[in-house]
Design an enzyme around this catalytic site. Structure first.
Site, PDB file in Angstrom:
ATOM      1  N   LYS A 145      10.474  13.415  62.195  1.00 30.40           N
ATOM      2  CA  LYS A 145      11.517  12.633  61.506  1.00 30.40           C
ATOM      3  C   LYS A 145      12.424  11.945  62.528  1.00 30.40           C
ATOM      4  O   LYS A 145      12.662  10.749  62.451  1.00 30.40           O
ATOM      5  CB  LYS A 145      12.355  13.561  60.614  1.00 30.40           C
ATOM      6  CG  LYS A 145      13.670  12.955  60.149  1.00 30.40           C
ATOM      7  CD  LYS A 145      14.421  13.844  59.191  1.00 30.40           C
ATOM      8  CE  LYS A 145      15.338  14.864  59.810  1.00 30.40           C
ATOM      9  NZ  LYS A 145      16.624  14.355  60.334  1.00 30.40           N
ATOM     10  N   ASN A 146      12.909  12.729  63.481  1.00 29.13           N
ATOM     11  CA  ASN A 146      13.924  12.188  64.388  1.00 29.13           C
ATOM     12  C   ASN A 146      13.352  11.266  65.471  1.00 29.13           C
ATOM     13  O   ASN A 146      14.108  10.697  66.254  1.00 29.13           O
ATOM     14  CB  ASN A 146      14.760  13.328  64.995  1.00 29.13           C
ATOM     15  CG  ASN A 146      15.668  13.943  63.943  1.00 29.13           C
ATOM     16  OD1 ASN A 146      15.842  13.387  62.868  1.00 29.13           O
ATOM     17  ND2 ASN A 146      16.231  15.100  64.244  1.00 29.13           N
ATOM     18  N   ARG A 163      23.184   9.608  58.031  1.00 28.56           N
ATOM     19  CA  ARG A 163      23.988   9.273  59.214  1.00 28.56           C
ATOM     20  C   ARG A 163      23.198   8.517  60.270  1.00 28.56           C
ATOM     21  O   ARG A 163      23.767   7.741  61.032  1.00 28.56           O
ATOM     22  CB  ARG A 163      24.548  10.548  59.825  1.00 28.56           C
ATOM     23  CG  ARG A 163      25.587  11.223  58.985  1.00 28.56           C
ATOM     24  CD  ARG A 163      26.235  12.287  59.803  1.00 28.56           C
ATOM     25  NE  ARG A 163      26.614  11.747  61.098  1.00 28.56           N
ATOM     26  CZ  ARG A 163      27.736  11.097  61.351  1.00 28.56           C
ATOM     27  NH1 ARG A 163      28.618  10.918  60.404  1.00 28.56           N
ATOM     28  NH2 ARG A 163      27.990  10.616  62.547  1.00 28.56           N
ATOM     29  N   CYS A 207      29.862  14.848  57.351  1.00 25.96           N
ATOM     30  CA  CYS A 207      28.775  15.447  56.577  1.00 25.96           C
ATOM     31  C   CYS A 207      28.929  16.960  56.595  1.00 25.96           C
ATOM     32  O   CYS A 207      29.864  17.484  57.197  1.00 25.96           O
ATOM     33  CB  CYS A 207      27.419  15.018  57.107  1.00 25.96           C
ATOM     34  SG  CYS A 207      26.983  15.837  58.617  1.00 25.96           S
ATOM     35  N   ARG A 214      31.257  14.619  62.857  1.00 27.34           N
ATOM     36  CA  ARG A 214      30.260  13.729  63.453  1.00 27.34           C
ATOM     37  C   ARG A 214      30.747  12.288  63.649  1.00 27.34           C
ATOM     38  O   ARG A 214      30.229  11.354  63.015  1.00 27.34           O
ATOM     39  CB  ARG A 214      28.954  13.778  62.641  1.00 27.34           C
ATOM     40  CG  ARG A 214      28.392  15.181  62.563  1.00 27.34           C
ATOM     41  CD  ARG A 214      27.111  15.242  61.810  1.00 27.34           C
ATOM     42  NE  ARG A 214      25.983  14.767  62.572  1.00 27.34           N
ATOM     43  CZ  ARG A 214      24.746  14.664  62.093  1.00 27.34           C
ATOM     44  NH1 ARG A 214      24.508  15.024  60.849  1.00 27.34           N
ATOM     45  NH2 ARG A 214      23.760  14.227  62.835  1.00 27.34           N
ATOM     46  N   ASP A 271      19.040  22.527  65.531  1.00 22.31           N
ATOM     47  CA  ASP A 271      18.269  22.339  64.295  1.00 22.31           C
ATOM     48  C   ASP A 271      17.437  23.570  63.923  1.00 22.31           C
ATOM     49  O   ASP A 271      16.810  23.587  62.861  1.00 22.31           O
ATOM     50  CB  ASP A 271      17.353  21.108  64.416  1.00 22.31           C
ATOM     51  CG  ASP A 271      18.147  19.815  64.425  1.00 22.31           C
ATOM     52  OD1 ASP A 271      19.336  19.834  64.055  1.00 22.31           O
ATOM     53  OD2 ASP A 271      17.582  18.778  64.804  1.00 22.31           O
ATOM     54  N   ILE A 329      26.746  22.967  69.235  1.00 20.02           N
ATOM     55  CA  ILE A 329      26.617  21.513  69.079  1.00 20.02           C
ATOM     56  C   ILE A 329      27.494  20.980  67.939  1.00 20.02           C
ATOM     57  O   ILE A 329      28.244  20.035  68.125  1.00 20.02           O
ATOM     58  CB  ILE A 329      25.142  21.096  68.837  1.00 20.02           C
ATOM     59  CG1 ILE A 329      24.247  21.620  69.963  1.00 20.02           C
ATOM     60  CG2 ILE A 329      25.020  19.569  68.705  1.00 20.02           C
ATOM     61  CD1 ILE A 329      24.521  21.062  71.345  1.00 20.02           C
ATOM     62  N   ARG A 366      14.537  15.645  52.709  1.00 20.27           N
ATOM     63  CA  ARG A 366      14.939  14.712  53.770  1.00 20.27           C
ATOM     64  C   ARG A 366      14.153  14.971  55.051  1.00 20.27           C
ATOM     65  O   ARG A 366      13.942  14.055  55.836  1.00 20.27           O
ATOM     66  CB  ARG A 366      16.425  14.889  54.080  1.00 20.27           C
ATOM     67  CG  ARG A 366      17.336  14.514  52.948  1.00 20.27           C
ATOM     68  CD  ARG A 366      18.757  14.581  53.391  1.00 20.27           C
ATOM     69  NE  ARG A 366      18.931  13.705  54.554  1.00 20.27           N
ATOM     70  CZ  ARG A 366      20.048  13.616  55.251  1.00 20.27           C
ATOM     71  NH1 ARG A 366      21.091  14.325  54.922  1.00 20.27           N
ATOM     72  NH2 ARG A 366      20.126  12.799  56.293  1.00 20.27           N
TER      73      ARG A 366
HETATM   74  N1  EPU Z   1      29.422  13.301  68.901  1.00 20.69           N
HETATM   75  C1  EPU Z   1      30.670  12.748  68.990  1.00 20.69           C
HETATM   76  N2  EPU Z   1      30.771  11.386  69.016  1.00 20.69           N
HETATM   77  C2  EPU Z   1      29.682  10.570  68.957  1.00 20.69           C
HETATM   78  C3  EPU Z   1      28.392  11.142  68.863  1.00 20.69           C
HETATM   79  C4  EPU Z   1      28.284  12.530  68.826  1.00 20.69           C
HETATM   80  O1  EPU Z   1      31.673  13.462  69.057  1.00 20.69           O
HETATM   81  O2  EPU Z   1      29.858   9.346  68.991  1.00 20.69           O
HETATM   82  C5  EPU Z   1      29.278  14.773  68.864  1.00 20.69           C
HETATM   83  C6  EPU Z   1      28.717  15.277  67.521  1.00 20.69           C
HETATM   84  O3  EPU Z   1      29.712  15.399  66.550  1.00 20.69           O
HETATM   85  C7  EPU Z   1      28.103  16.598  67.927  1.00 20.69           C
HETATM   86  C8  EPU Z   1      27.571  16.301  69.348  1.00 20.69           C
HETATM   87  O4  EPU Z   1      28.301  15.152  69.807  1.00 20.69           O
HETATM   88  O5  EPU Z   1      29.092  17.578  67.987  1.00 20.69           O
HETATM   89  C9  EPU Z   1      26.095  16.009  69.446  1.00 20.69           C
HETATM   90  O6  EPU Z   1      25.706  15.134  68.416  1.00 20.69           O
HETATM   91  P1  EPU Z   1      24.511  14.092  68.541  1.00 20.69           P
HETATM   92  O7  EPU Z   1      25.083  12.723  68.648  1.00 20.69           O
HETATM   93  O8  EPU Z   1      23.571  14.530  69.607  1.00 20.69           O
HETATM   94  O9  EPU Z   1      23.814  14.264  67.138  1.00 20.69           O
HETATM   95  P2  EPU Z   1      23.107  13.114  66.332  1.00 20.69           P
HETATM   96  O10 EPU Z   1      22.542  12.141  67.278  1.00 20.69           O
HETATM   97  O11 EPU Z   1      24.003  12.614  65.256  1.00 20.69           O
HETATM   98  C10 EPU Z   1      20.693  14.137  66.299  1.00 20.69           C
HETATM   99  C11 EPU Z   1      19.718  14.556  65.249  1.00 20.69           C
HETATM  100  C12 EPU Z   1      20.222  15.804  64.563  1.00 20.69           C
HETATM  101  C13 EPU Z   1      20.364  16.903  65.615  1.00 20.69           C
HETATM  102  C14 EPU Z   1      21.308  16.426  66.735  1.00 20.69           C
HETATM  103  C15 EPU Z   1      21.414  17.405  67.883  1.00 20.69           C
HETATM  104  C16 EPU Z   1      18.702  12.481  64.577  1.00 20.69           C
HETATM  105  C17 EPU Z   1      18.532  11.433  63.533  1.00 20.69           C
HETATM  106  N3  EPU Z   1      19.551  13.468  64.291  1.00 20.69           N
HETATM  107  O12 EPU Z   1      21.930  13.910  65.618  1.00 20.69           O
HETATM  108  O13 EPU Z   1      19.232  16.194  63.608  1.00 20.69           O
HETATM  109  O14 EPU Z   1      20.903  18.068  65.041  1.00 20.69           O
HETATM  110  O15 EPU Z   1      20.838  15.176  67.267  1.00 20.69           O
HETATM  111  O16 EPU Z   1      20.173  17.653  68.436  1.00 20.69           O
HETATM  112  O17 EPU Z   1      18.058  12.431  65.614  1.00 20.69           O
HETATM  113  C18 EPU Z   1      18.452  17.244  61.659  1.00 20.69           C
HETATM  114  O18 EPU Z   1      17.333  16.744  61.884  1.00 20.69           O
HETATM  115  O19 EPU Z   1      18.642  18.128  60.783  1.00 20.69           O
HETATM  116  C19 EPU Z   1      19.605  16.795  62.433  1.00 20.69           C
HETATM  117  C20 EPU Z   1      20.866  16.993  62.041  1.00 20.69           C
END
Ligand code: EPU
Length: 419
Positions: A22-23, A93, A117, A122, A306, A328, A398
């Protein structure tokens, strides 16, 4: 609305195939905006997050054809509407991934802010700051991000915190920027690498793939290609835990053991016999009860957030005391109260779940919340004595392709029923 009804207590045995990631699929679908010709993606999973992405891209002018079971032909080469609307963005998101490609290709984008969320606030501040550093002007008003650029220019970007989708957004934006971009403290998740491999096939010049320093030399344009998405390591790991929690034995094919080393290490620690081949993982509990494990989530290659909820479910009936620390997301504990309702002995101390393993759980009526929390409830239900009913199955759809069908293949007693 659908619900899952599980009669627990049956050890799982058998063989399943892992679905495409998915990701990985999500950023690559958004990357189709960058290409001047159509893309064919193989191994895309059947998930509602994929449908949401296709709906969003379609609302902006993309066209797609589902070519076969898991192949998708998508033409996003000429967008006609540079707005990602709130009604589509709010449900997923990852829609923020539309921002970098639109800005790079068209020099402007209006994207709804995704909002918070179930697992935390986030924010998207790292995405926006990095795109500003690439010469974009960004304004946030009325719940929308308004981004503009006279032409993106390469820059040195440093992320204060490792972030998966912000790294992906910047990589995609930088592929068509003028000059070279270097990202330090970049996310090293396999899904980020998969996106980079696809972009390079499209004509991008990305190096340092899979490391914390990624360099992107901007090119004039990118072309459409055929690309095979990598397998979903979180899906595969969830099924391995399903076998472990029921003291069973399963084989997962079409997977990537290399990308799952931290999870496999923990499964060995709980007492599972693990055998790996190039793209196959076999787990055998030999009928034993799992031993409790301590876990701290982290960025790749550390233990993935995850998989936190699924291992929490496993610890509830494992032998011994354990702690799981979530590093995280600040609020990824929606599964805890539901697991307690099944008889688990869990308490939350800050961002750590303290668990005393009990001999068994009992079935209960449960509410699914976010995706991975819902998966942990399914696992608990498979192990519990009696009937577990899980409402709001759409959370699972999802990220898990026909979860009940795969679990049935492994001998689980599980049905999807309509209210
Ligand atoms: N963060 C910020 N500001 C930002 C971006 C992130 O503060 O601008 C914080 C987040 O709130 C969090 C941390 O940084 O505390 C890391 O978040 P990250 O940006 O890495 O998460 P993401 O990119 O939104 C992806 C996956 C998630 C997975 C996380 C961590 C996708 C589409 N989603 O989310 O997948 O948990 O990385 O590995 O790739 C899932 O599949 O269930 C899922 C939630």
């Amino acid at each position: 609305m659908y619900k899952l009804v599980i009669e627990g207590g049956k050890p799982l045995h058998g063989t399943i195939k892992s679905a495409g990631s998915k990701n990985s699929s999500l950023p690559i679908l958004f990357a189709s905006i960058l290409a001047d010709s159509p893309i064919t993606l193989n191994n895309t999973p059947h998930l509602s997050d994929i449908s949401t992405t296709l709906r969003l891209l379609m609302s902006m002018g993309s066209e797609f054809i589902l070519e076969s079971d898991s192949s998708l032909f998508i033409d996003s080469s000429k967008l006609t509407n540079l707005v990602a609307d709130y009604n589509l963005v709010k449900t997923m998101r990852a829609s923020i991934l539309v921002l970098g490609p639109m800005l790079a290709k068209y020099g402007e984008a209006k994207v709804s802010l995704p909002g918070g969320c179930a697992i935390g606030t986030r924010p998207v501040n790292f995405h926006l700051k990095a795109l500003e550093e690439l010469n974009a002007t960004i304004e946030v008003k009325n719940g929308y991000i308004y981004a503009k650029s006279e032409g993106l220019v390469g820059a040195n970007i440093h992320f204060d915190q490792v972030t998966v989708t912000a790294t992906e957004n910047v990589i995609m934006a930088a592929t068509l920027a003028k000059g070279t971009t270097t990202i330090s403290n970049a996310a090293q998740e396999p899904e980020v690498s998969d996106l980079c491999f696809c972009l390079n096939k499209m004509g991008a010049k990305i190096s340092g793939i899979g490391t914390s320093t990624i360099t992107i030399e901007g090119v004039k344009n990118l072309k459409g290609v055929q690309y095979m998405v990598c397998s979903d390591r979180i899906e595969a790991a969830t099924y391995l835990v399903a076998a472990a929690i029921t003291s069973g034995s399963i084989t997962v094919k079409n997977t990537n053991p290399q990308a799952m080393r931290s999870v496999l290490g923990k499964l060995i620690e709980i007492g599972a016999d693990i055998k790996t081949e190039k793209d196959t993982i076999s787990l055998d509990m030999k009928g034993r009860r799992a031993k409790a494990v301590n876990i701290k989530t982290g960025t790749y290659p550390n233990f993935p957030t995850d998989m936190q909820a699924q291992f929490t479910a496993l610890n509830t009936i494992a032998d011994g005391h354990s702690s799981i620390t979530e590093n995280i997301f600040e609020n990824r504990f929606m599964h805890i109260p539901e697991l307690i309702r099944m008889g688990a002995d869990l308490s939350l101390e800050g961002n750590t779940v303290v668990c005393k393993g009990v001999k068994s759980l009992t079935g209960a009526h449960l509410m699914a919340t976010d995706l991975r929390a819902s998966a942990s409830l399914v696992l608990a239900g498979l192990a519990a004595k009696g009937t577990t009913t899980i409402e709001r199955v759409y959370h699972l759809d999802r990220g898990y392709e026909t979860i009940e069908e795969k679990l049935k293949l492994l001998g689980a007693n599980i049905e999807r029923v309509q209210d």
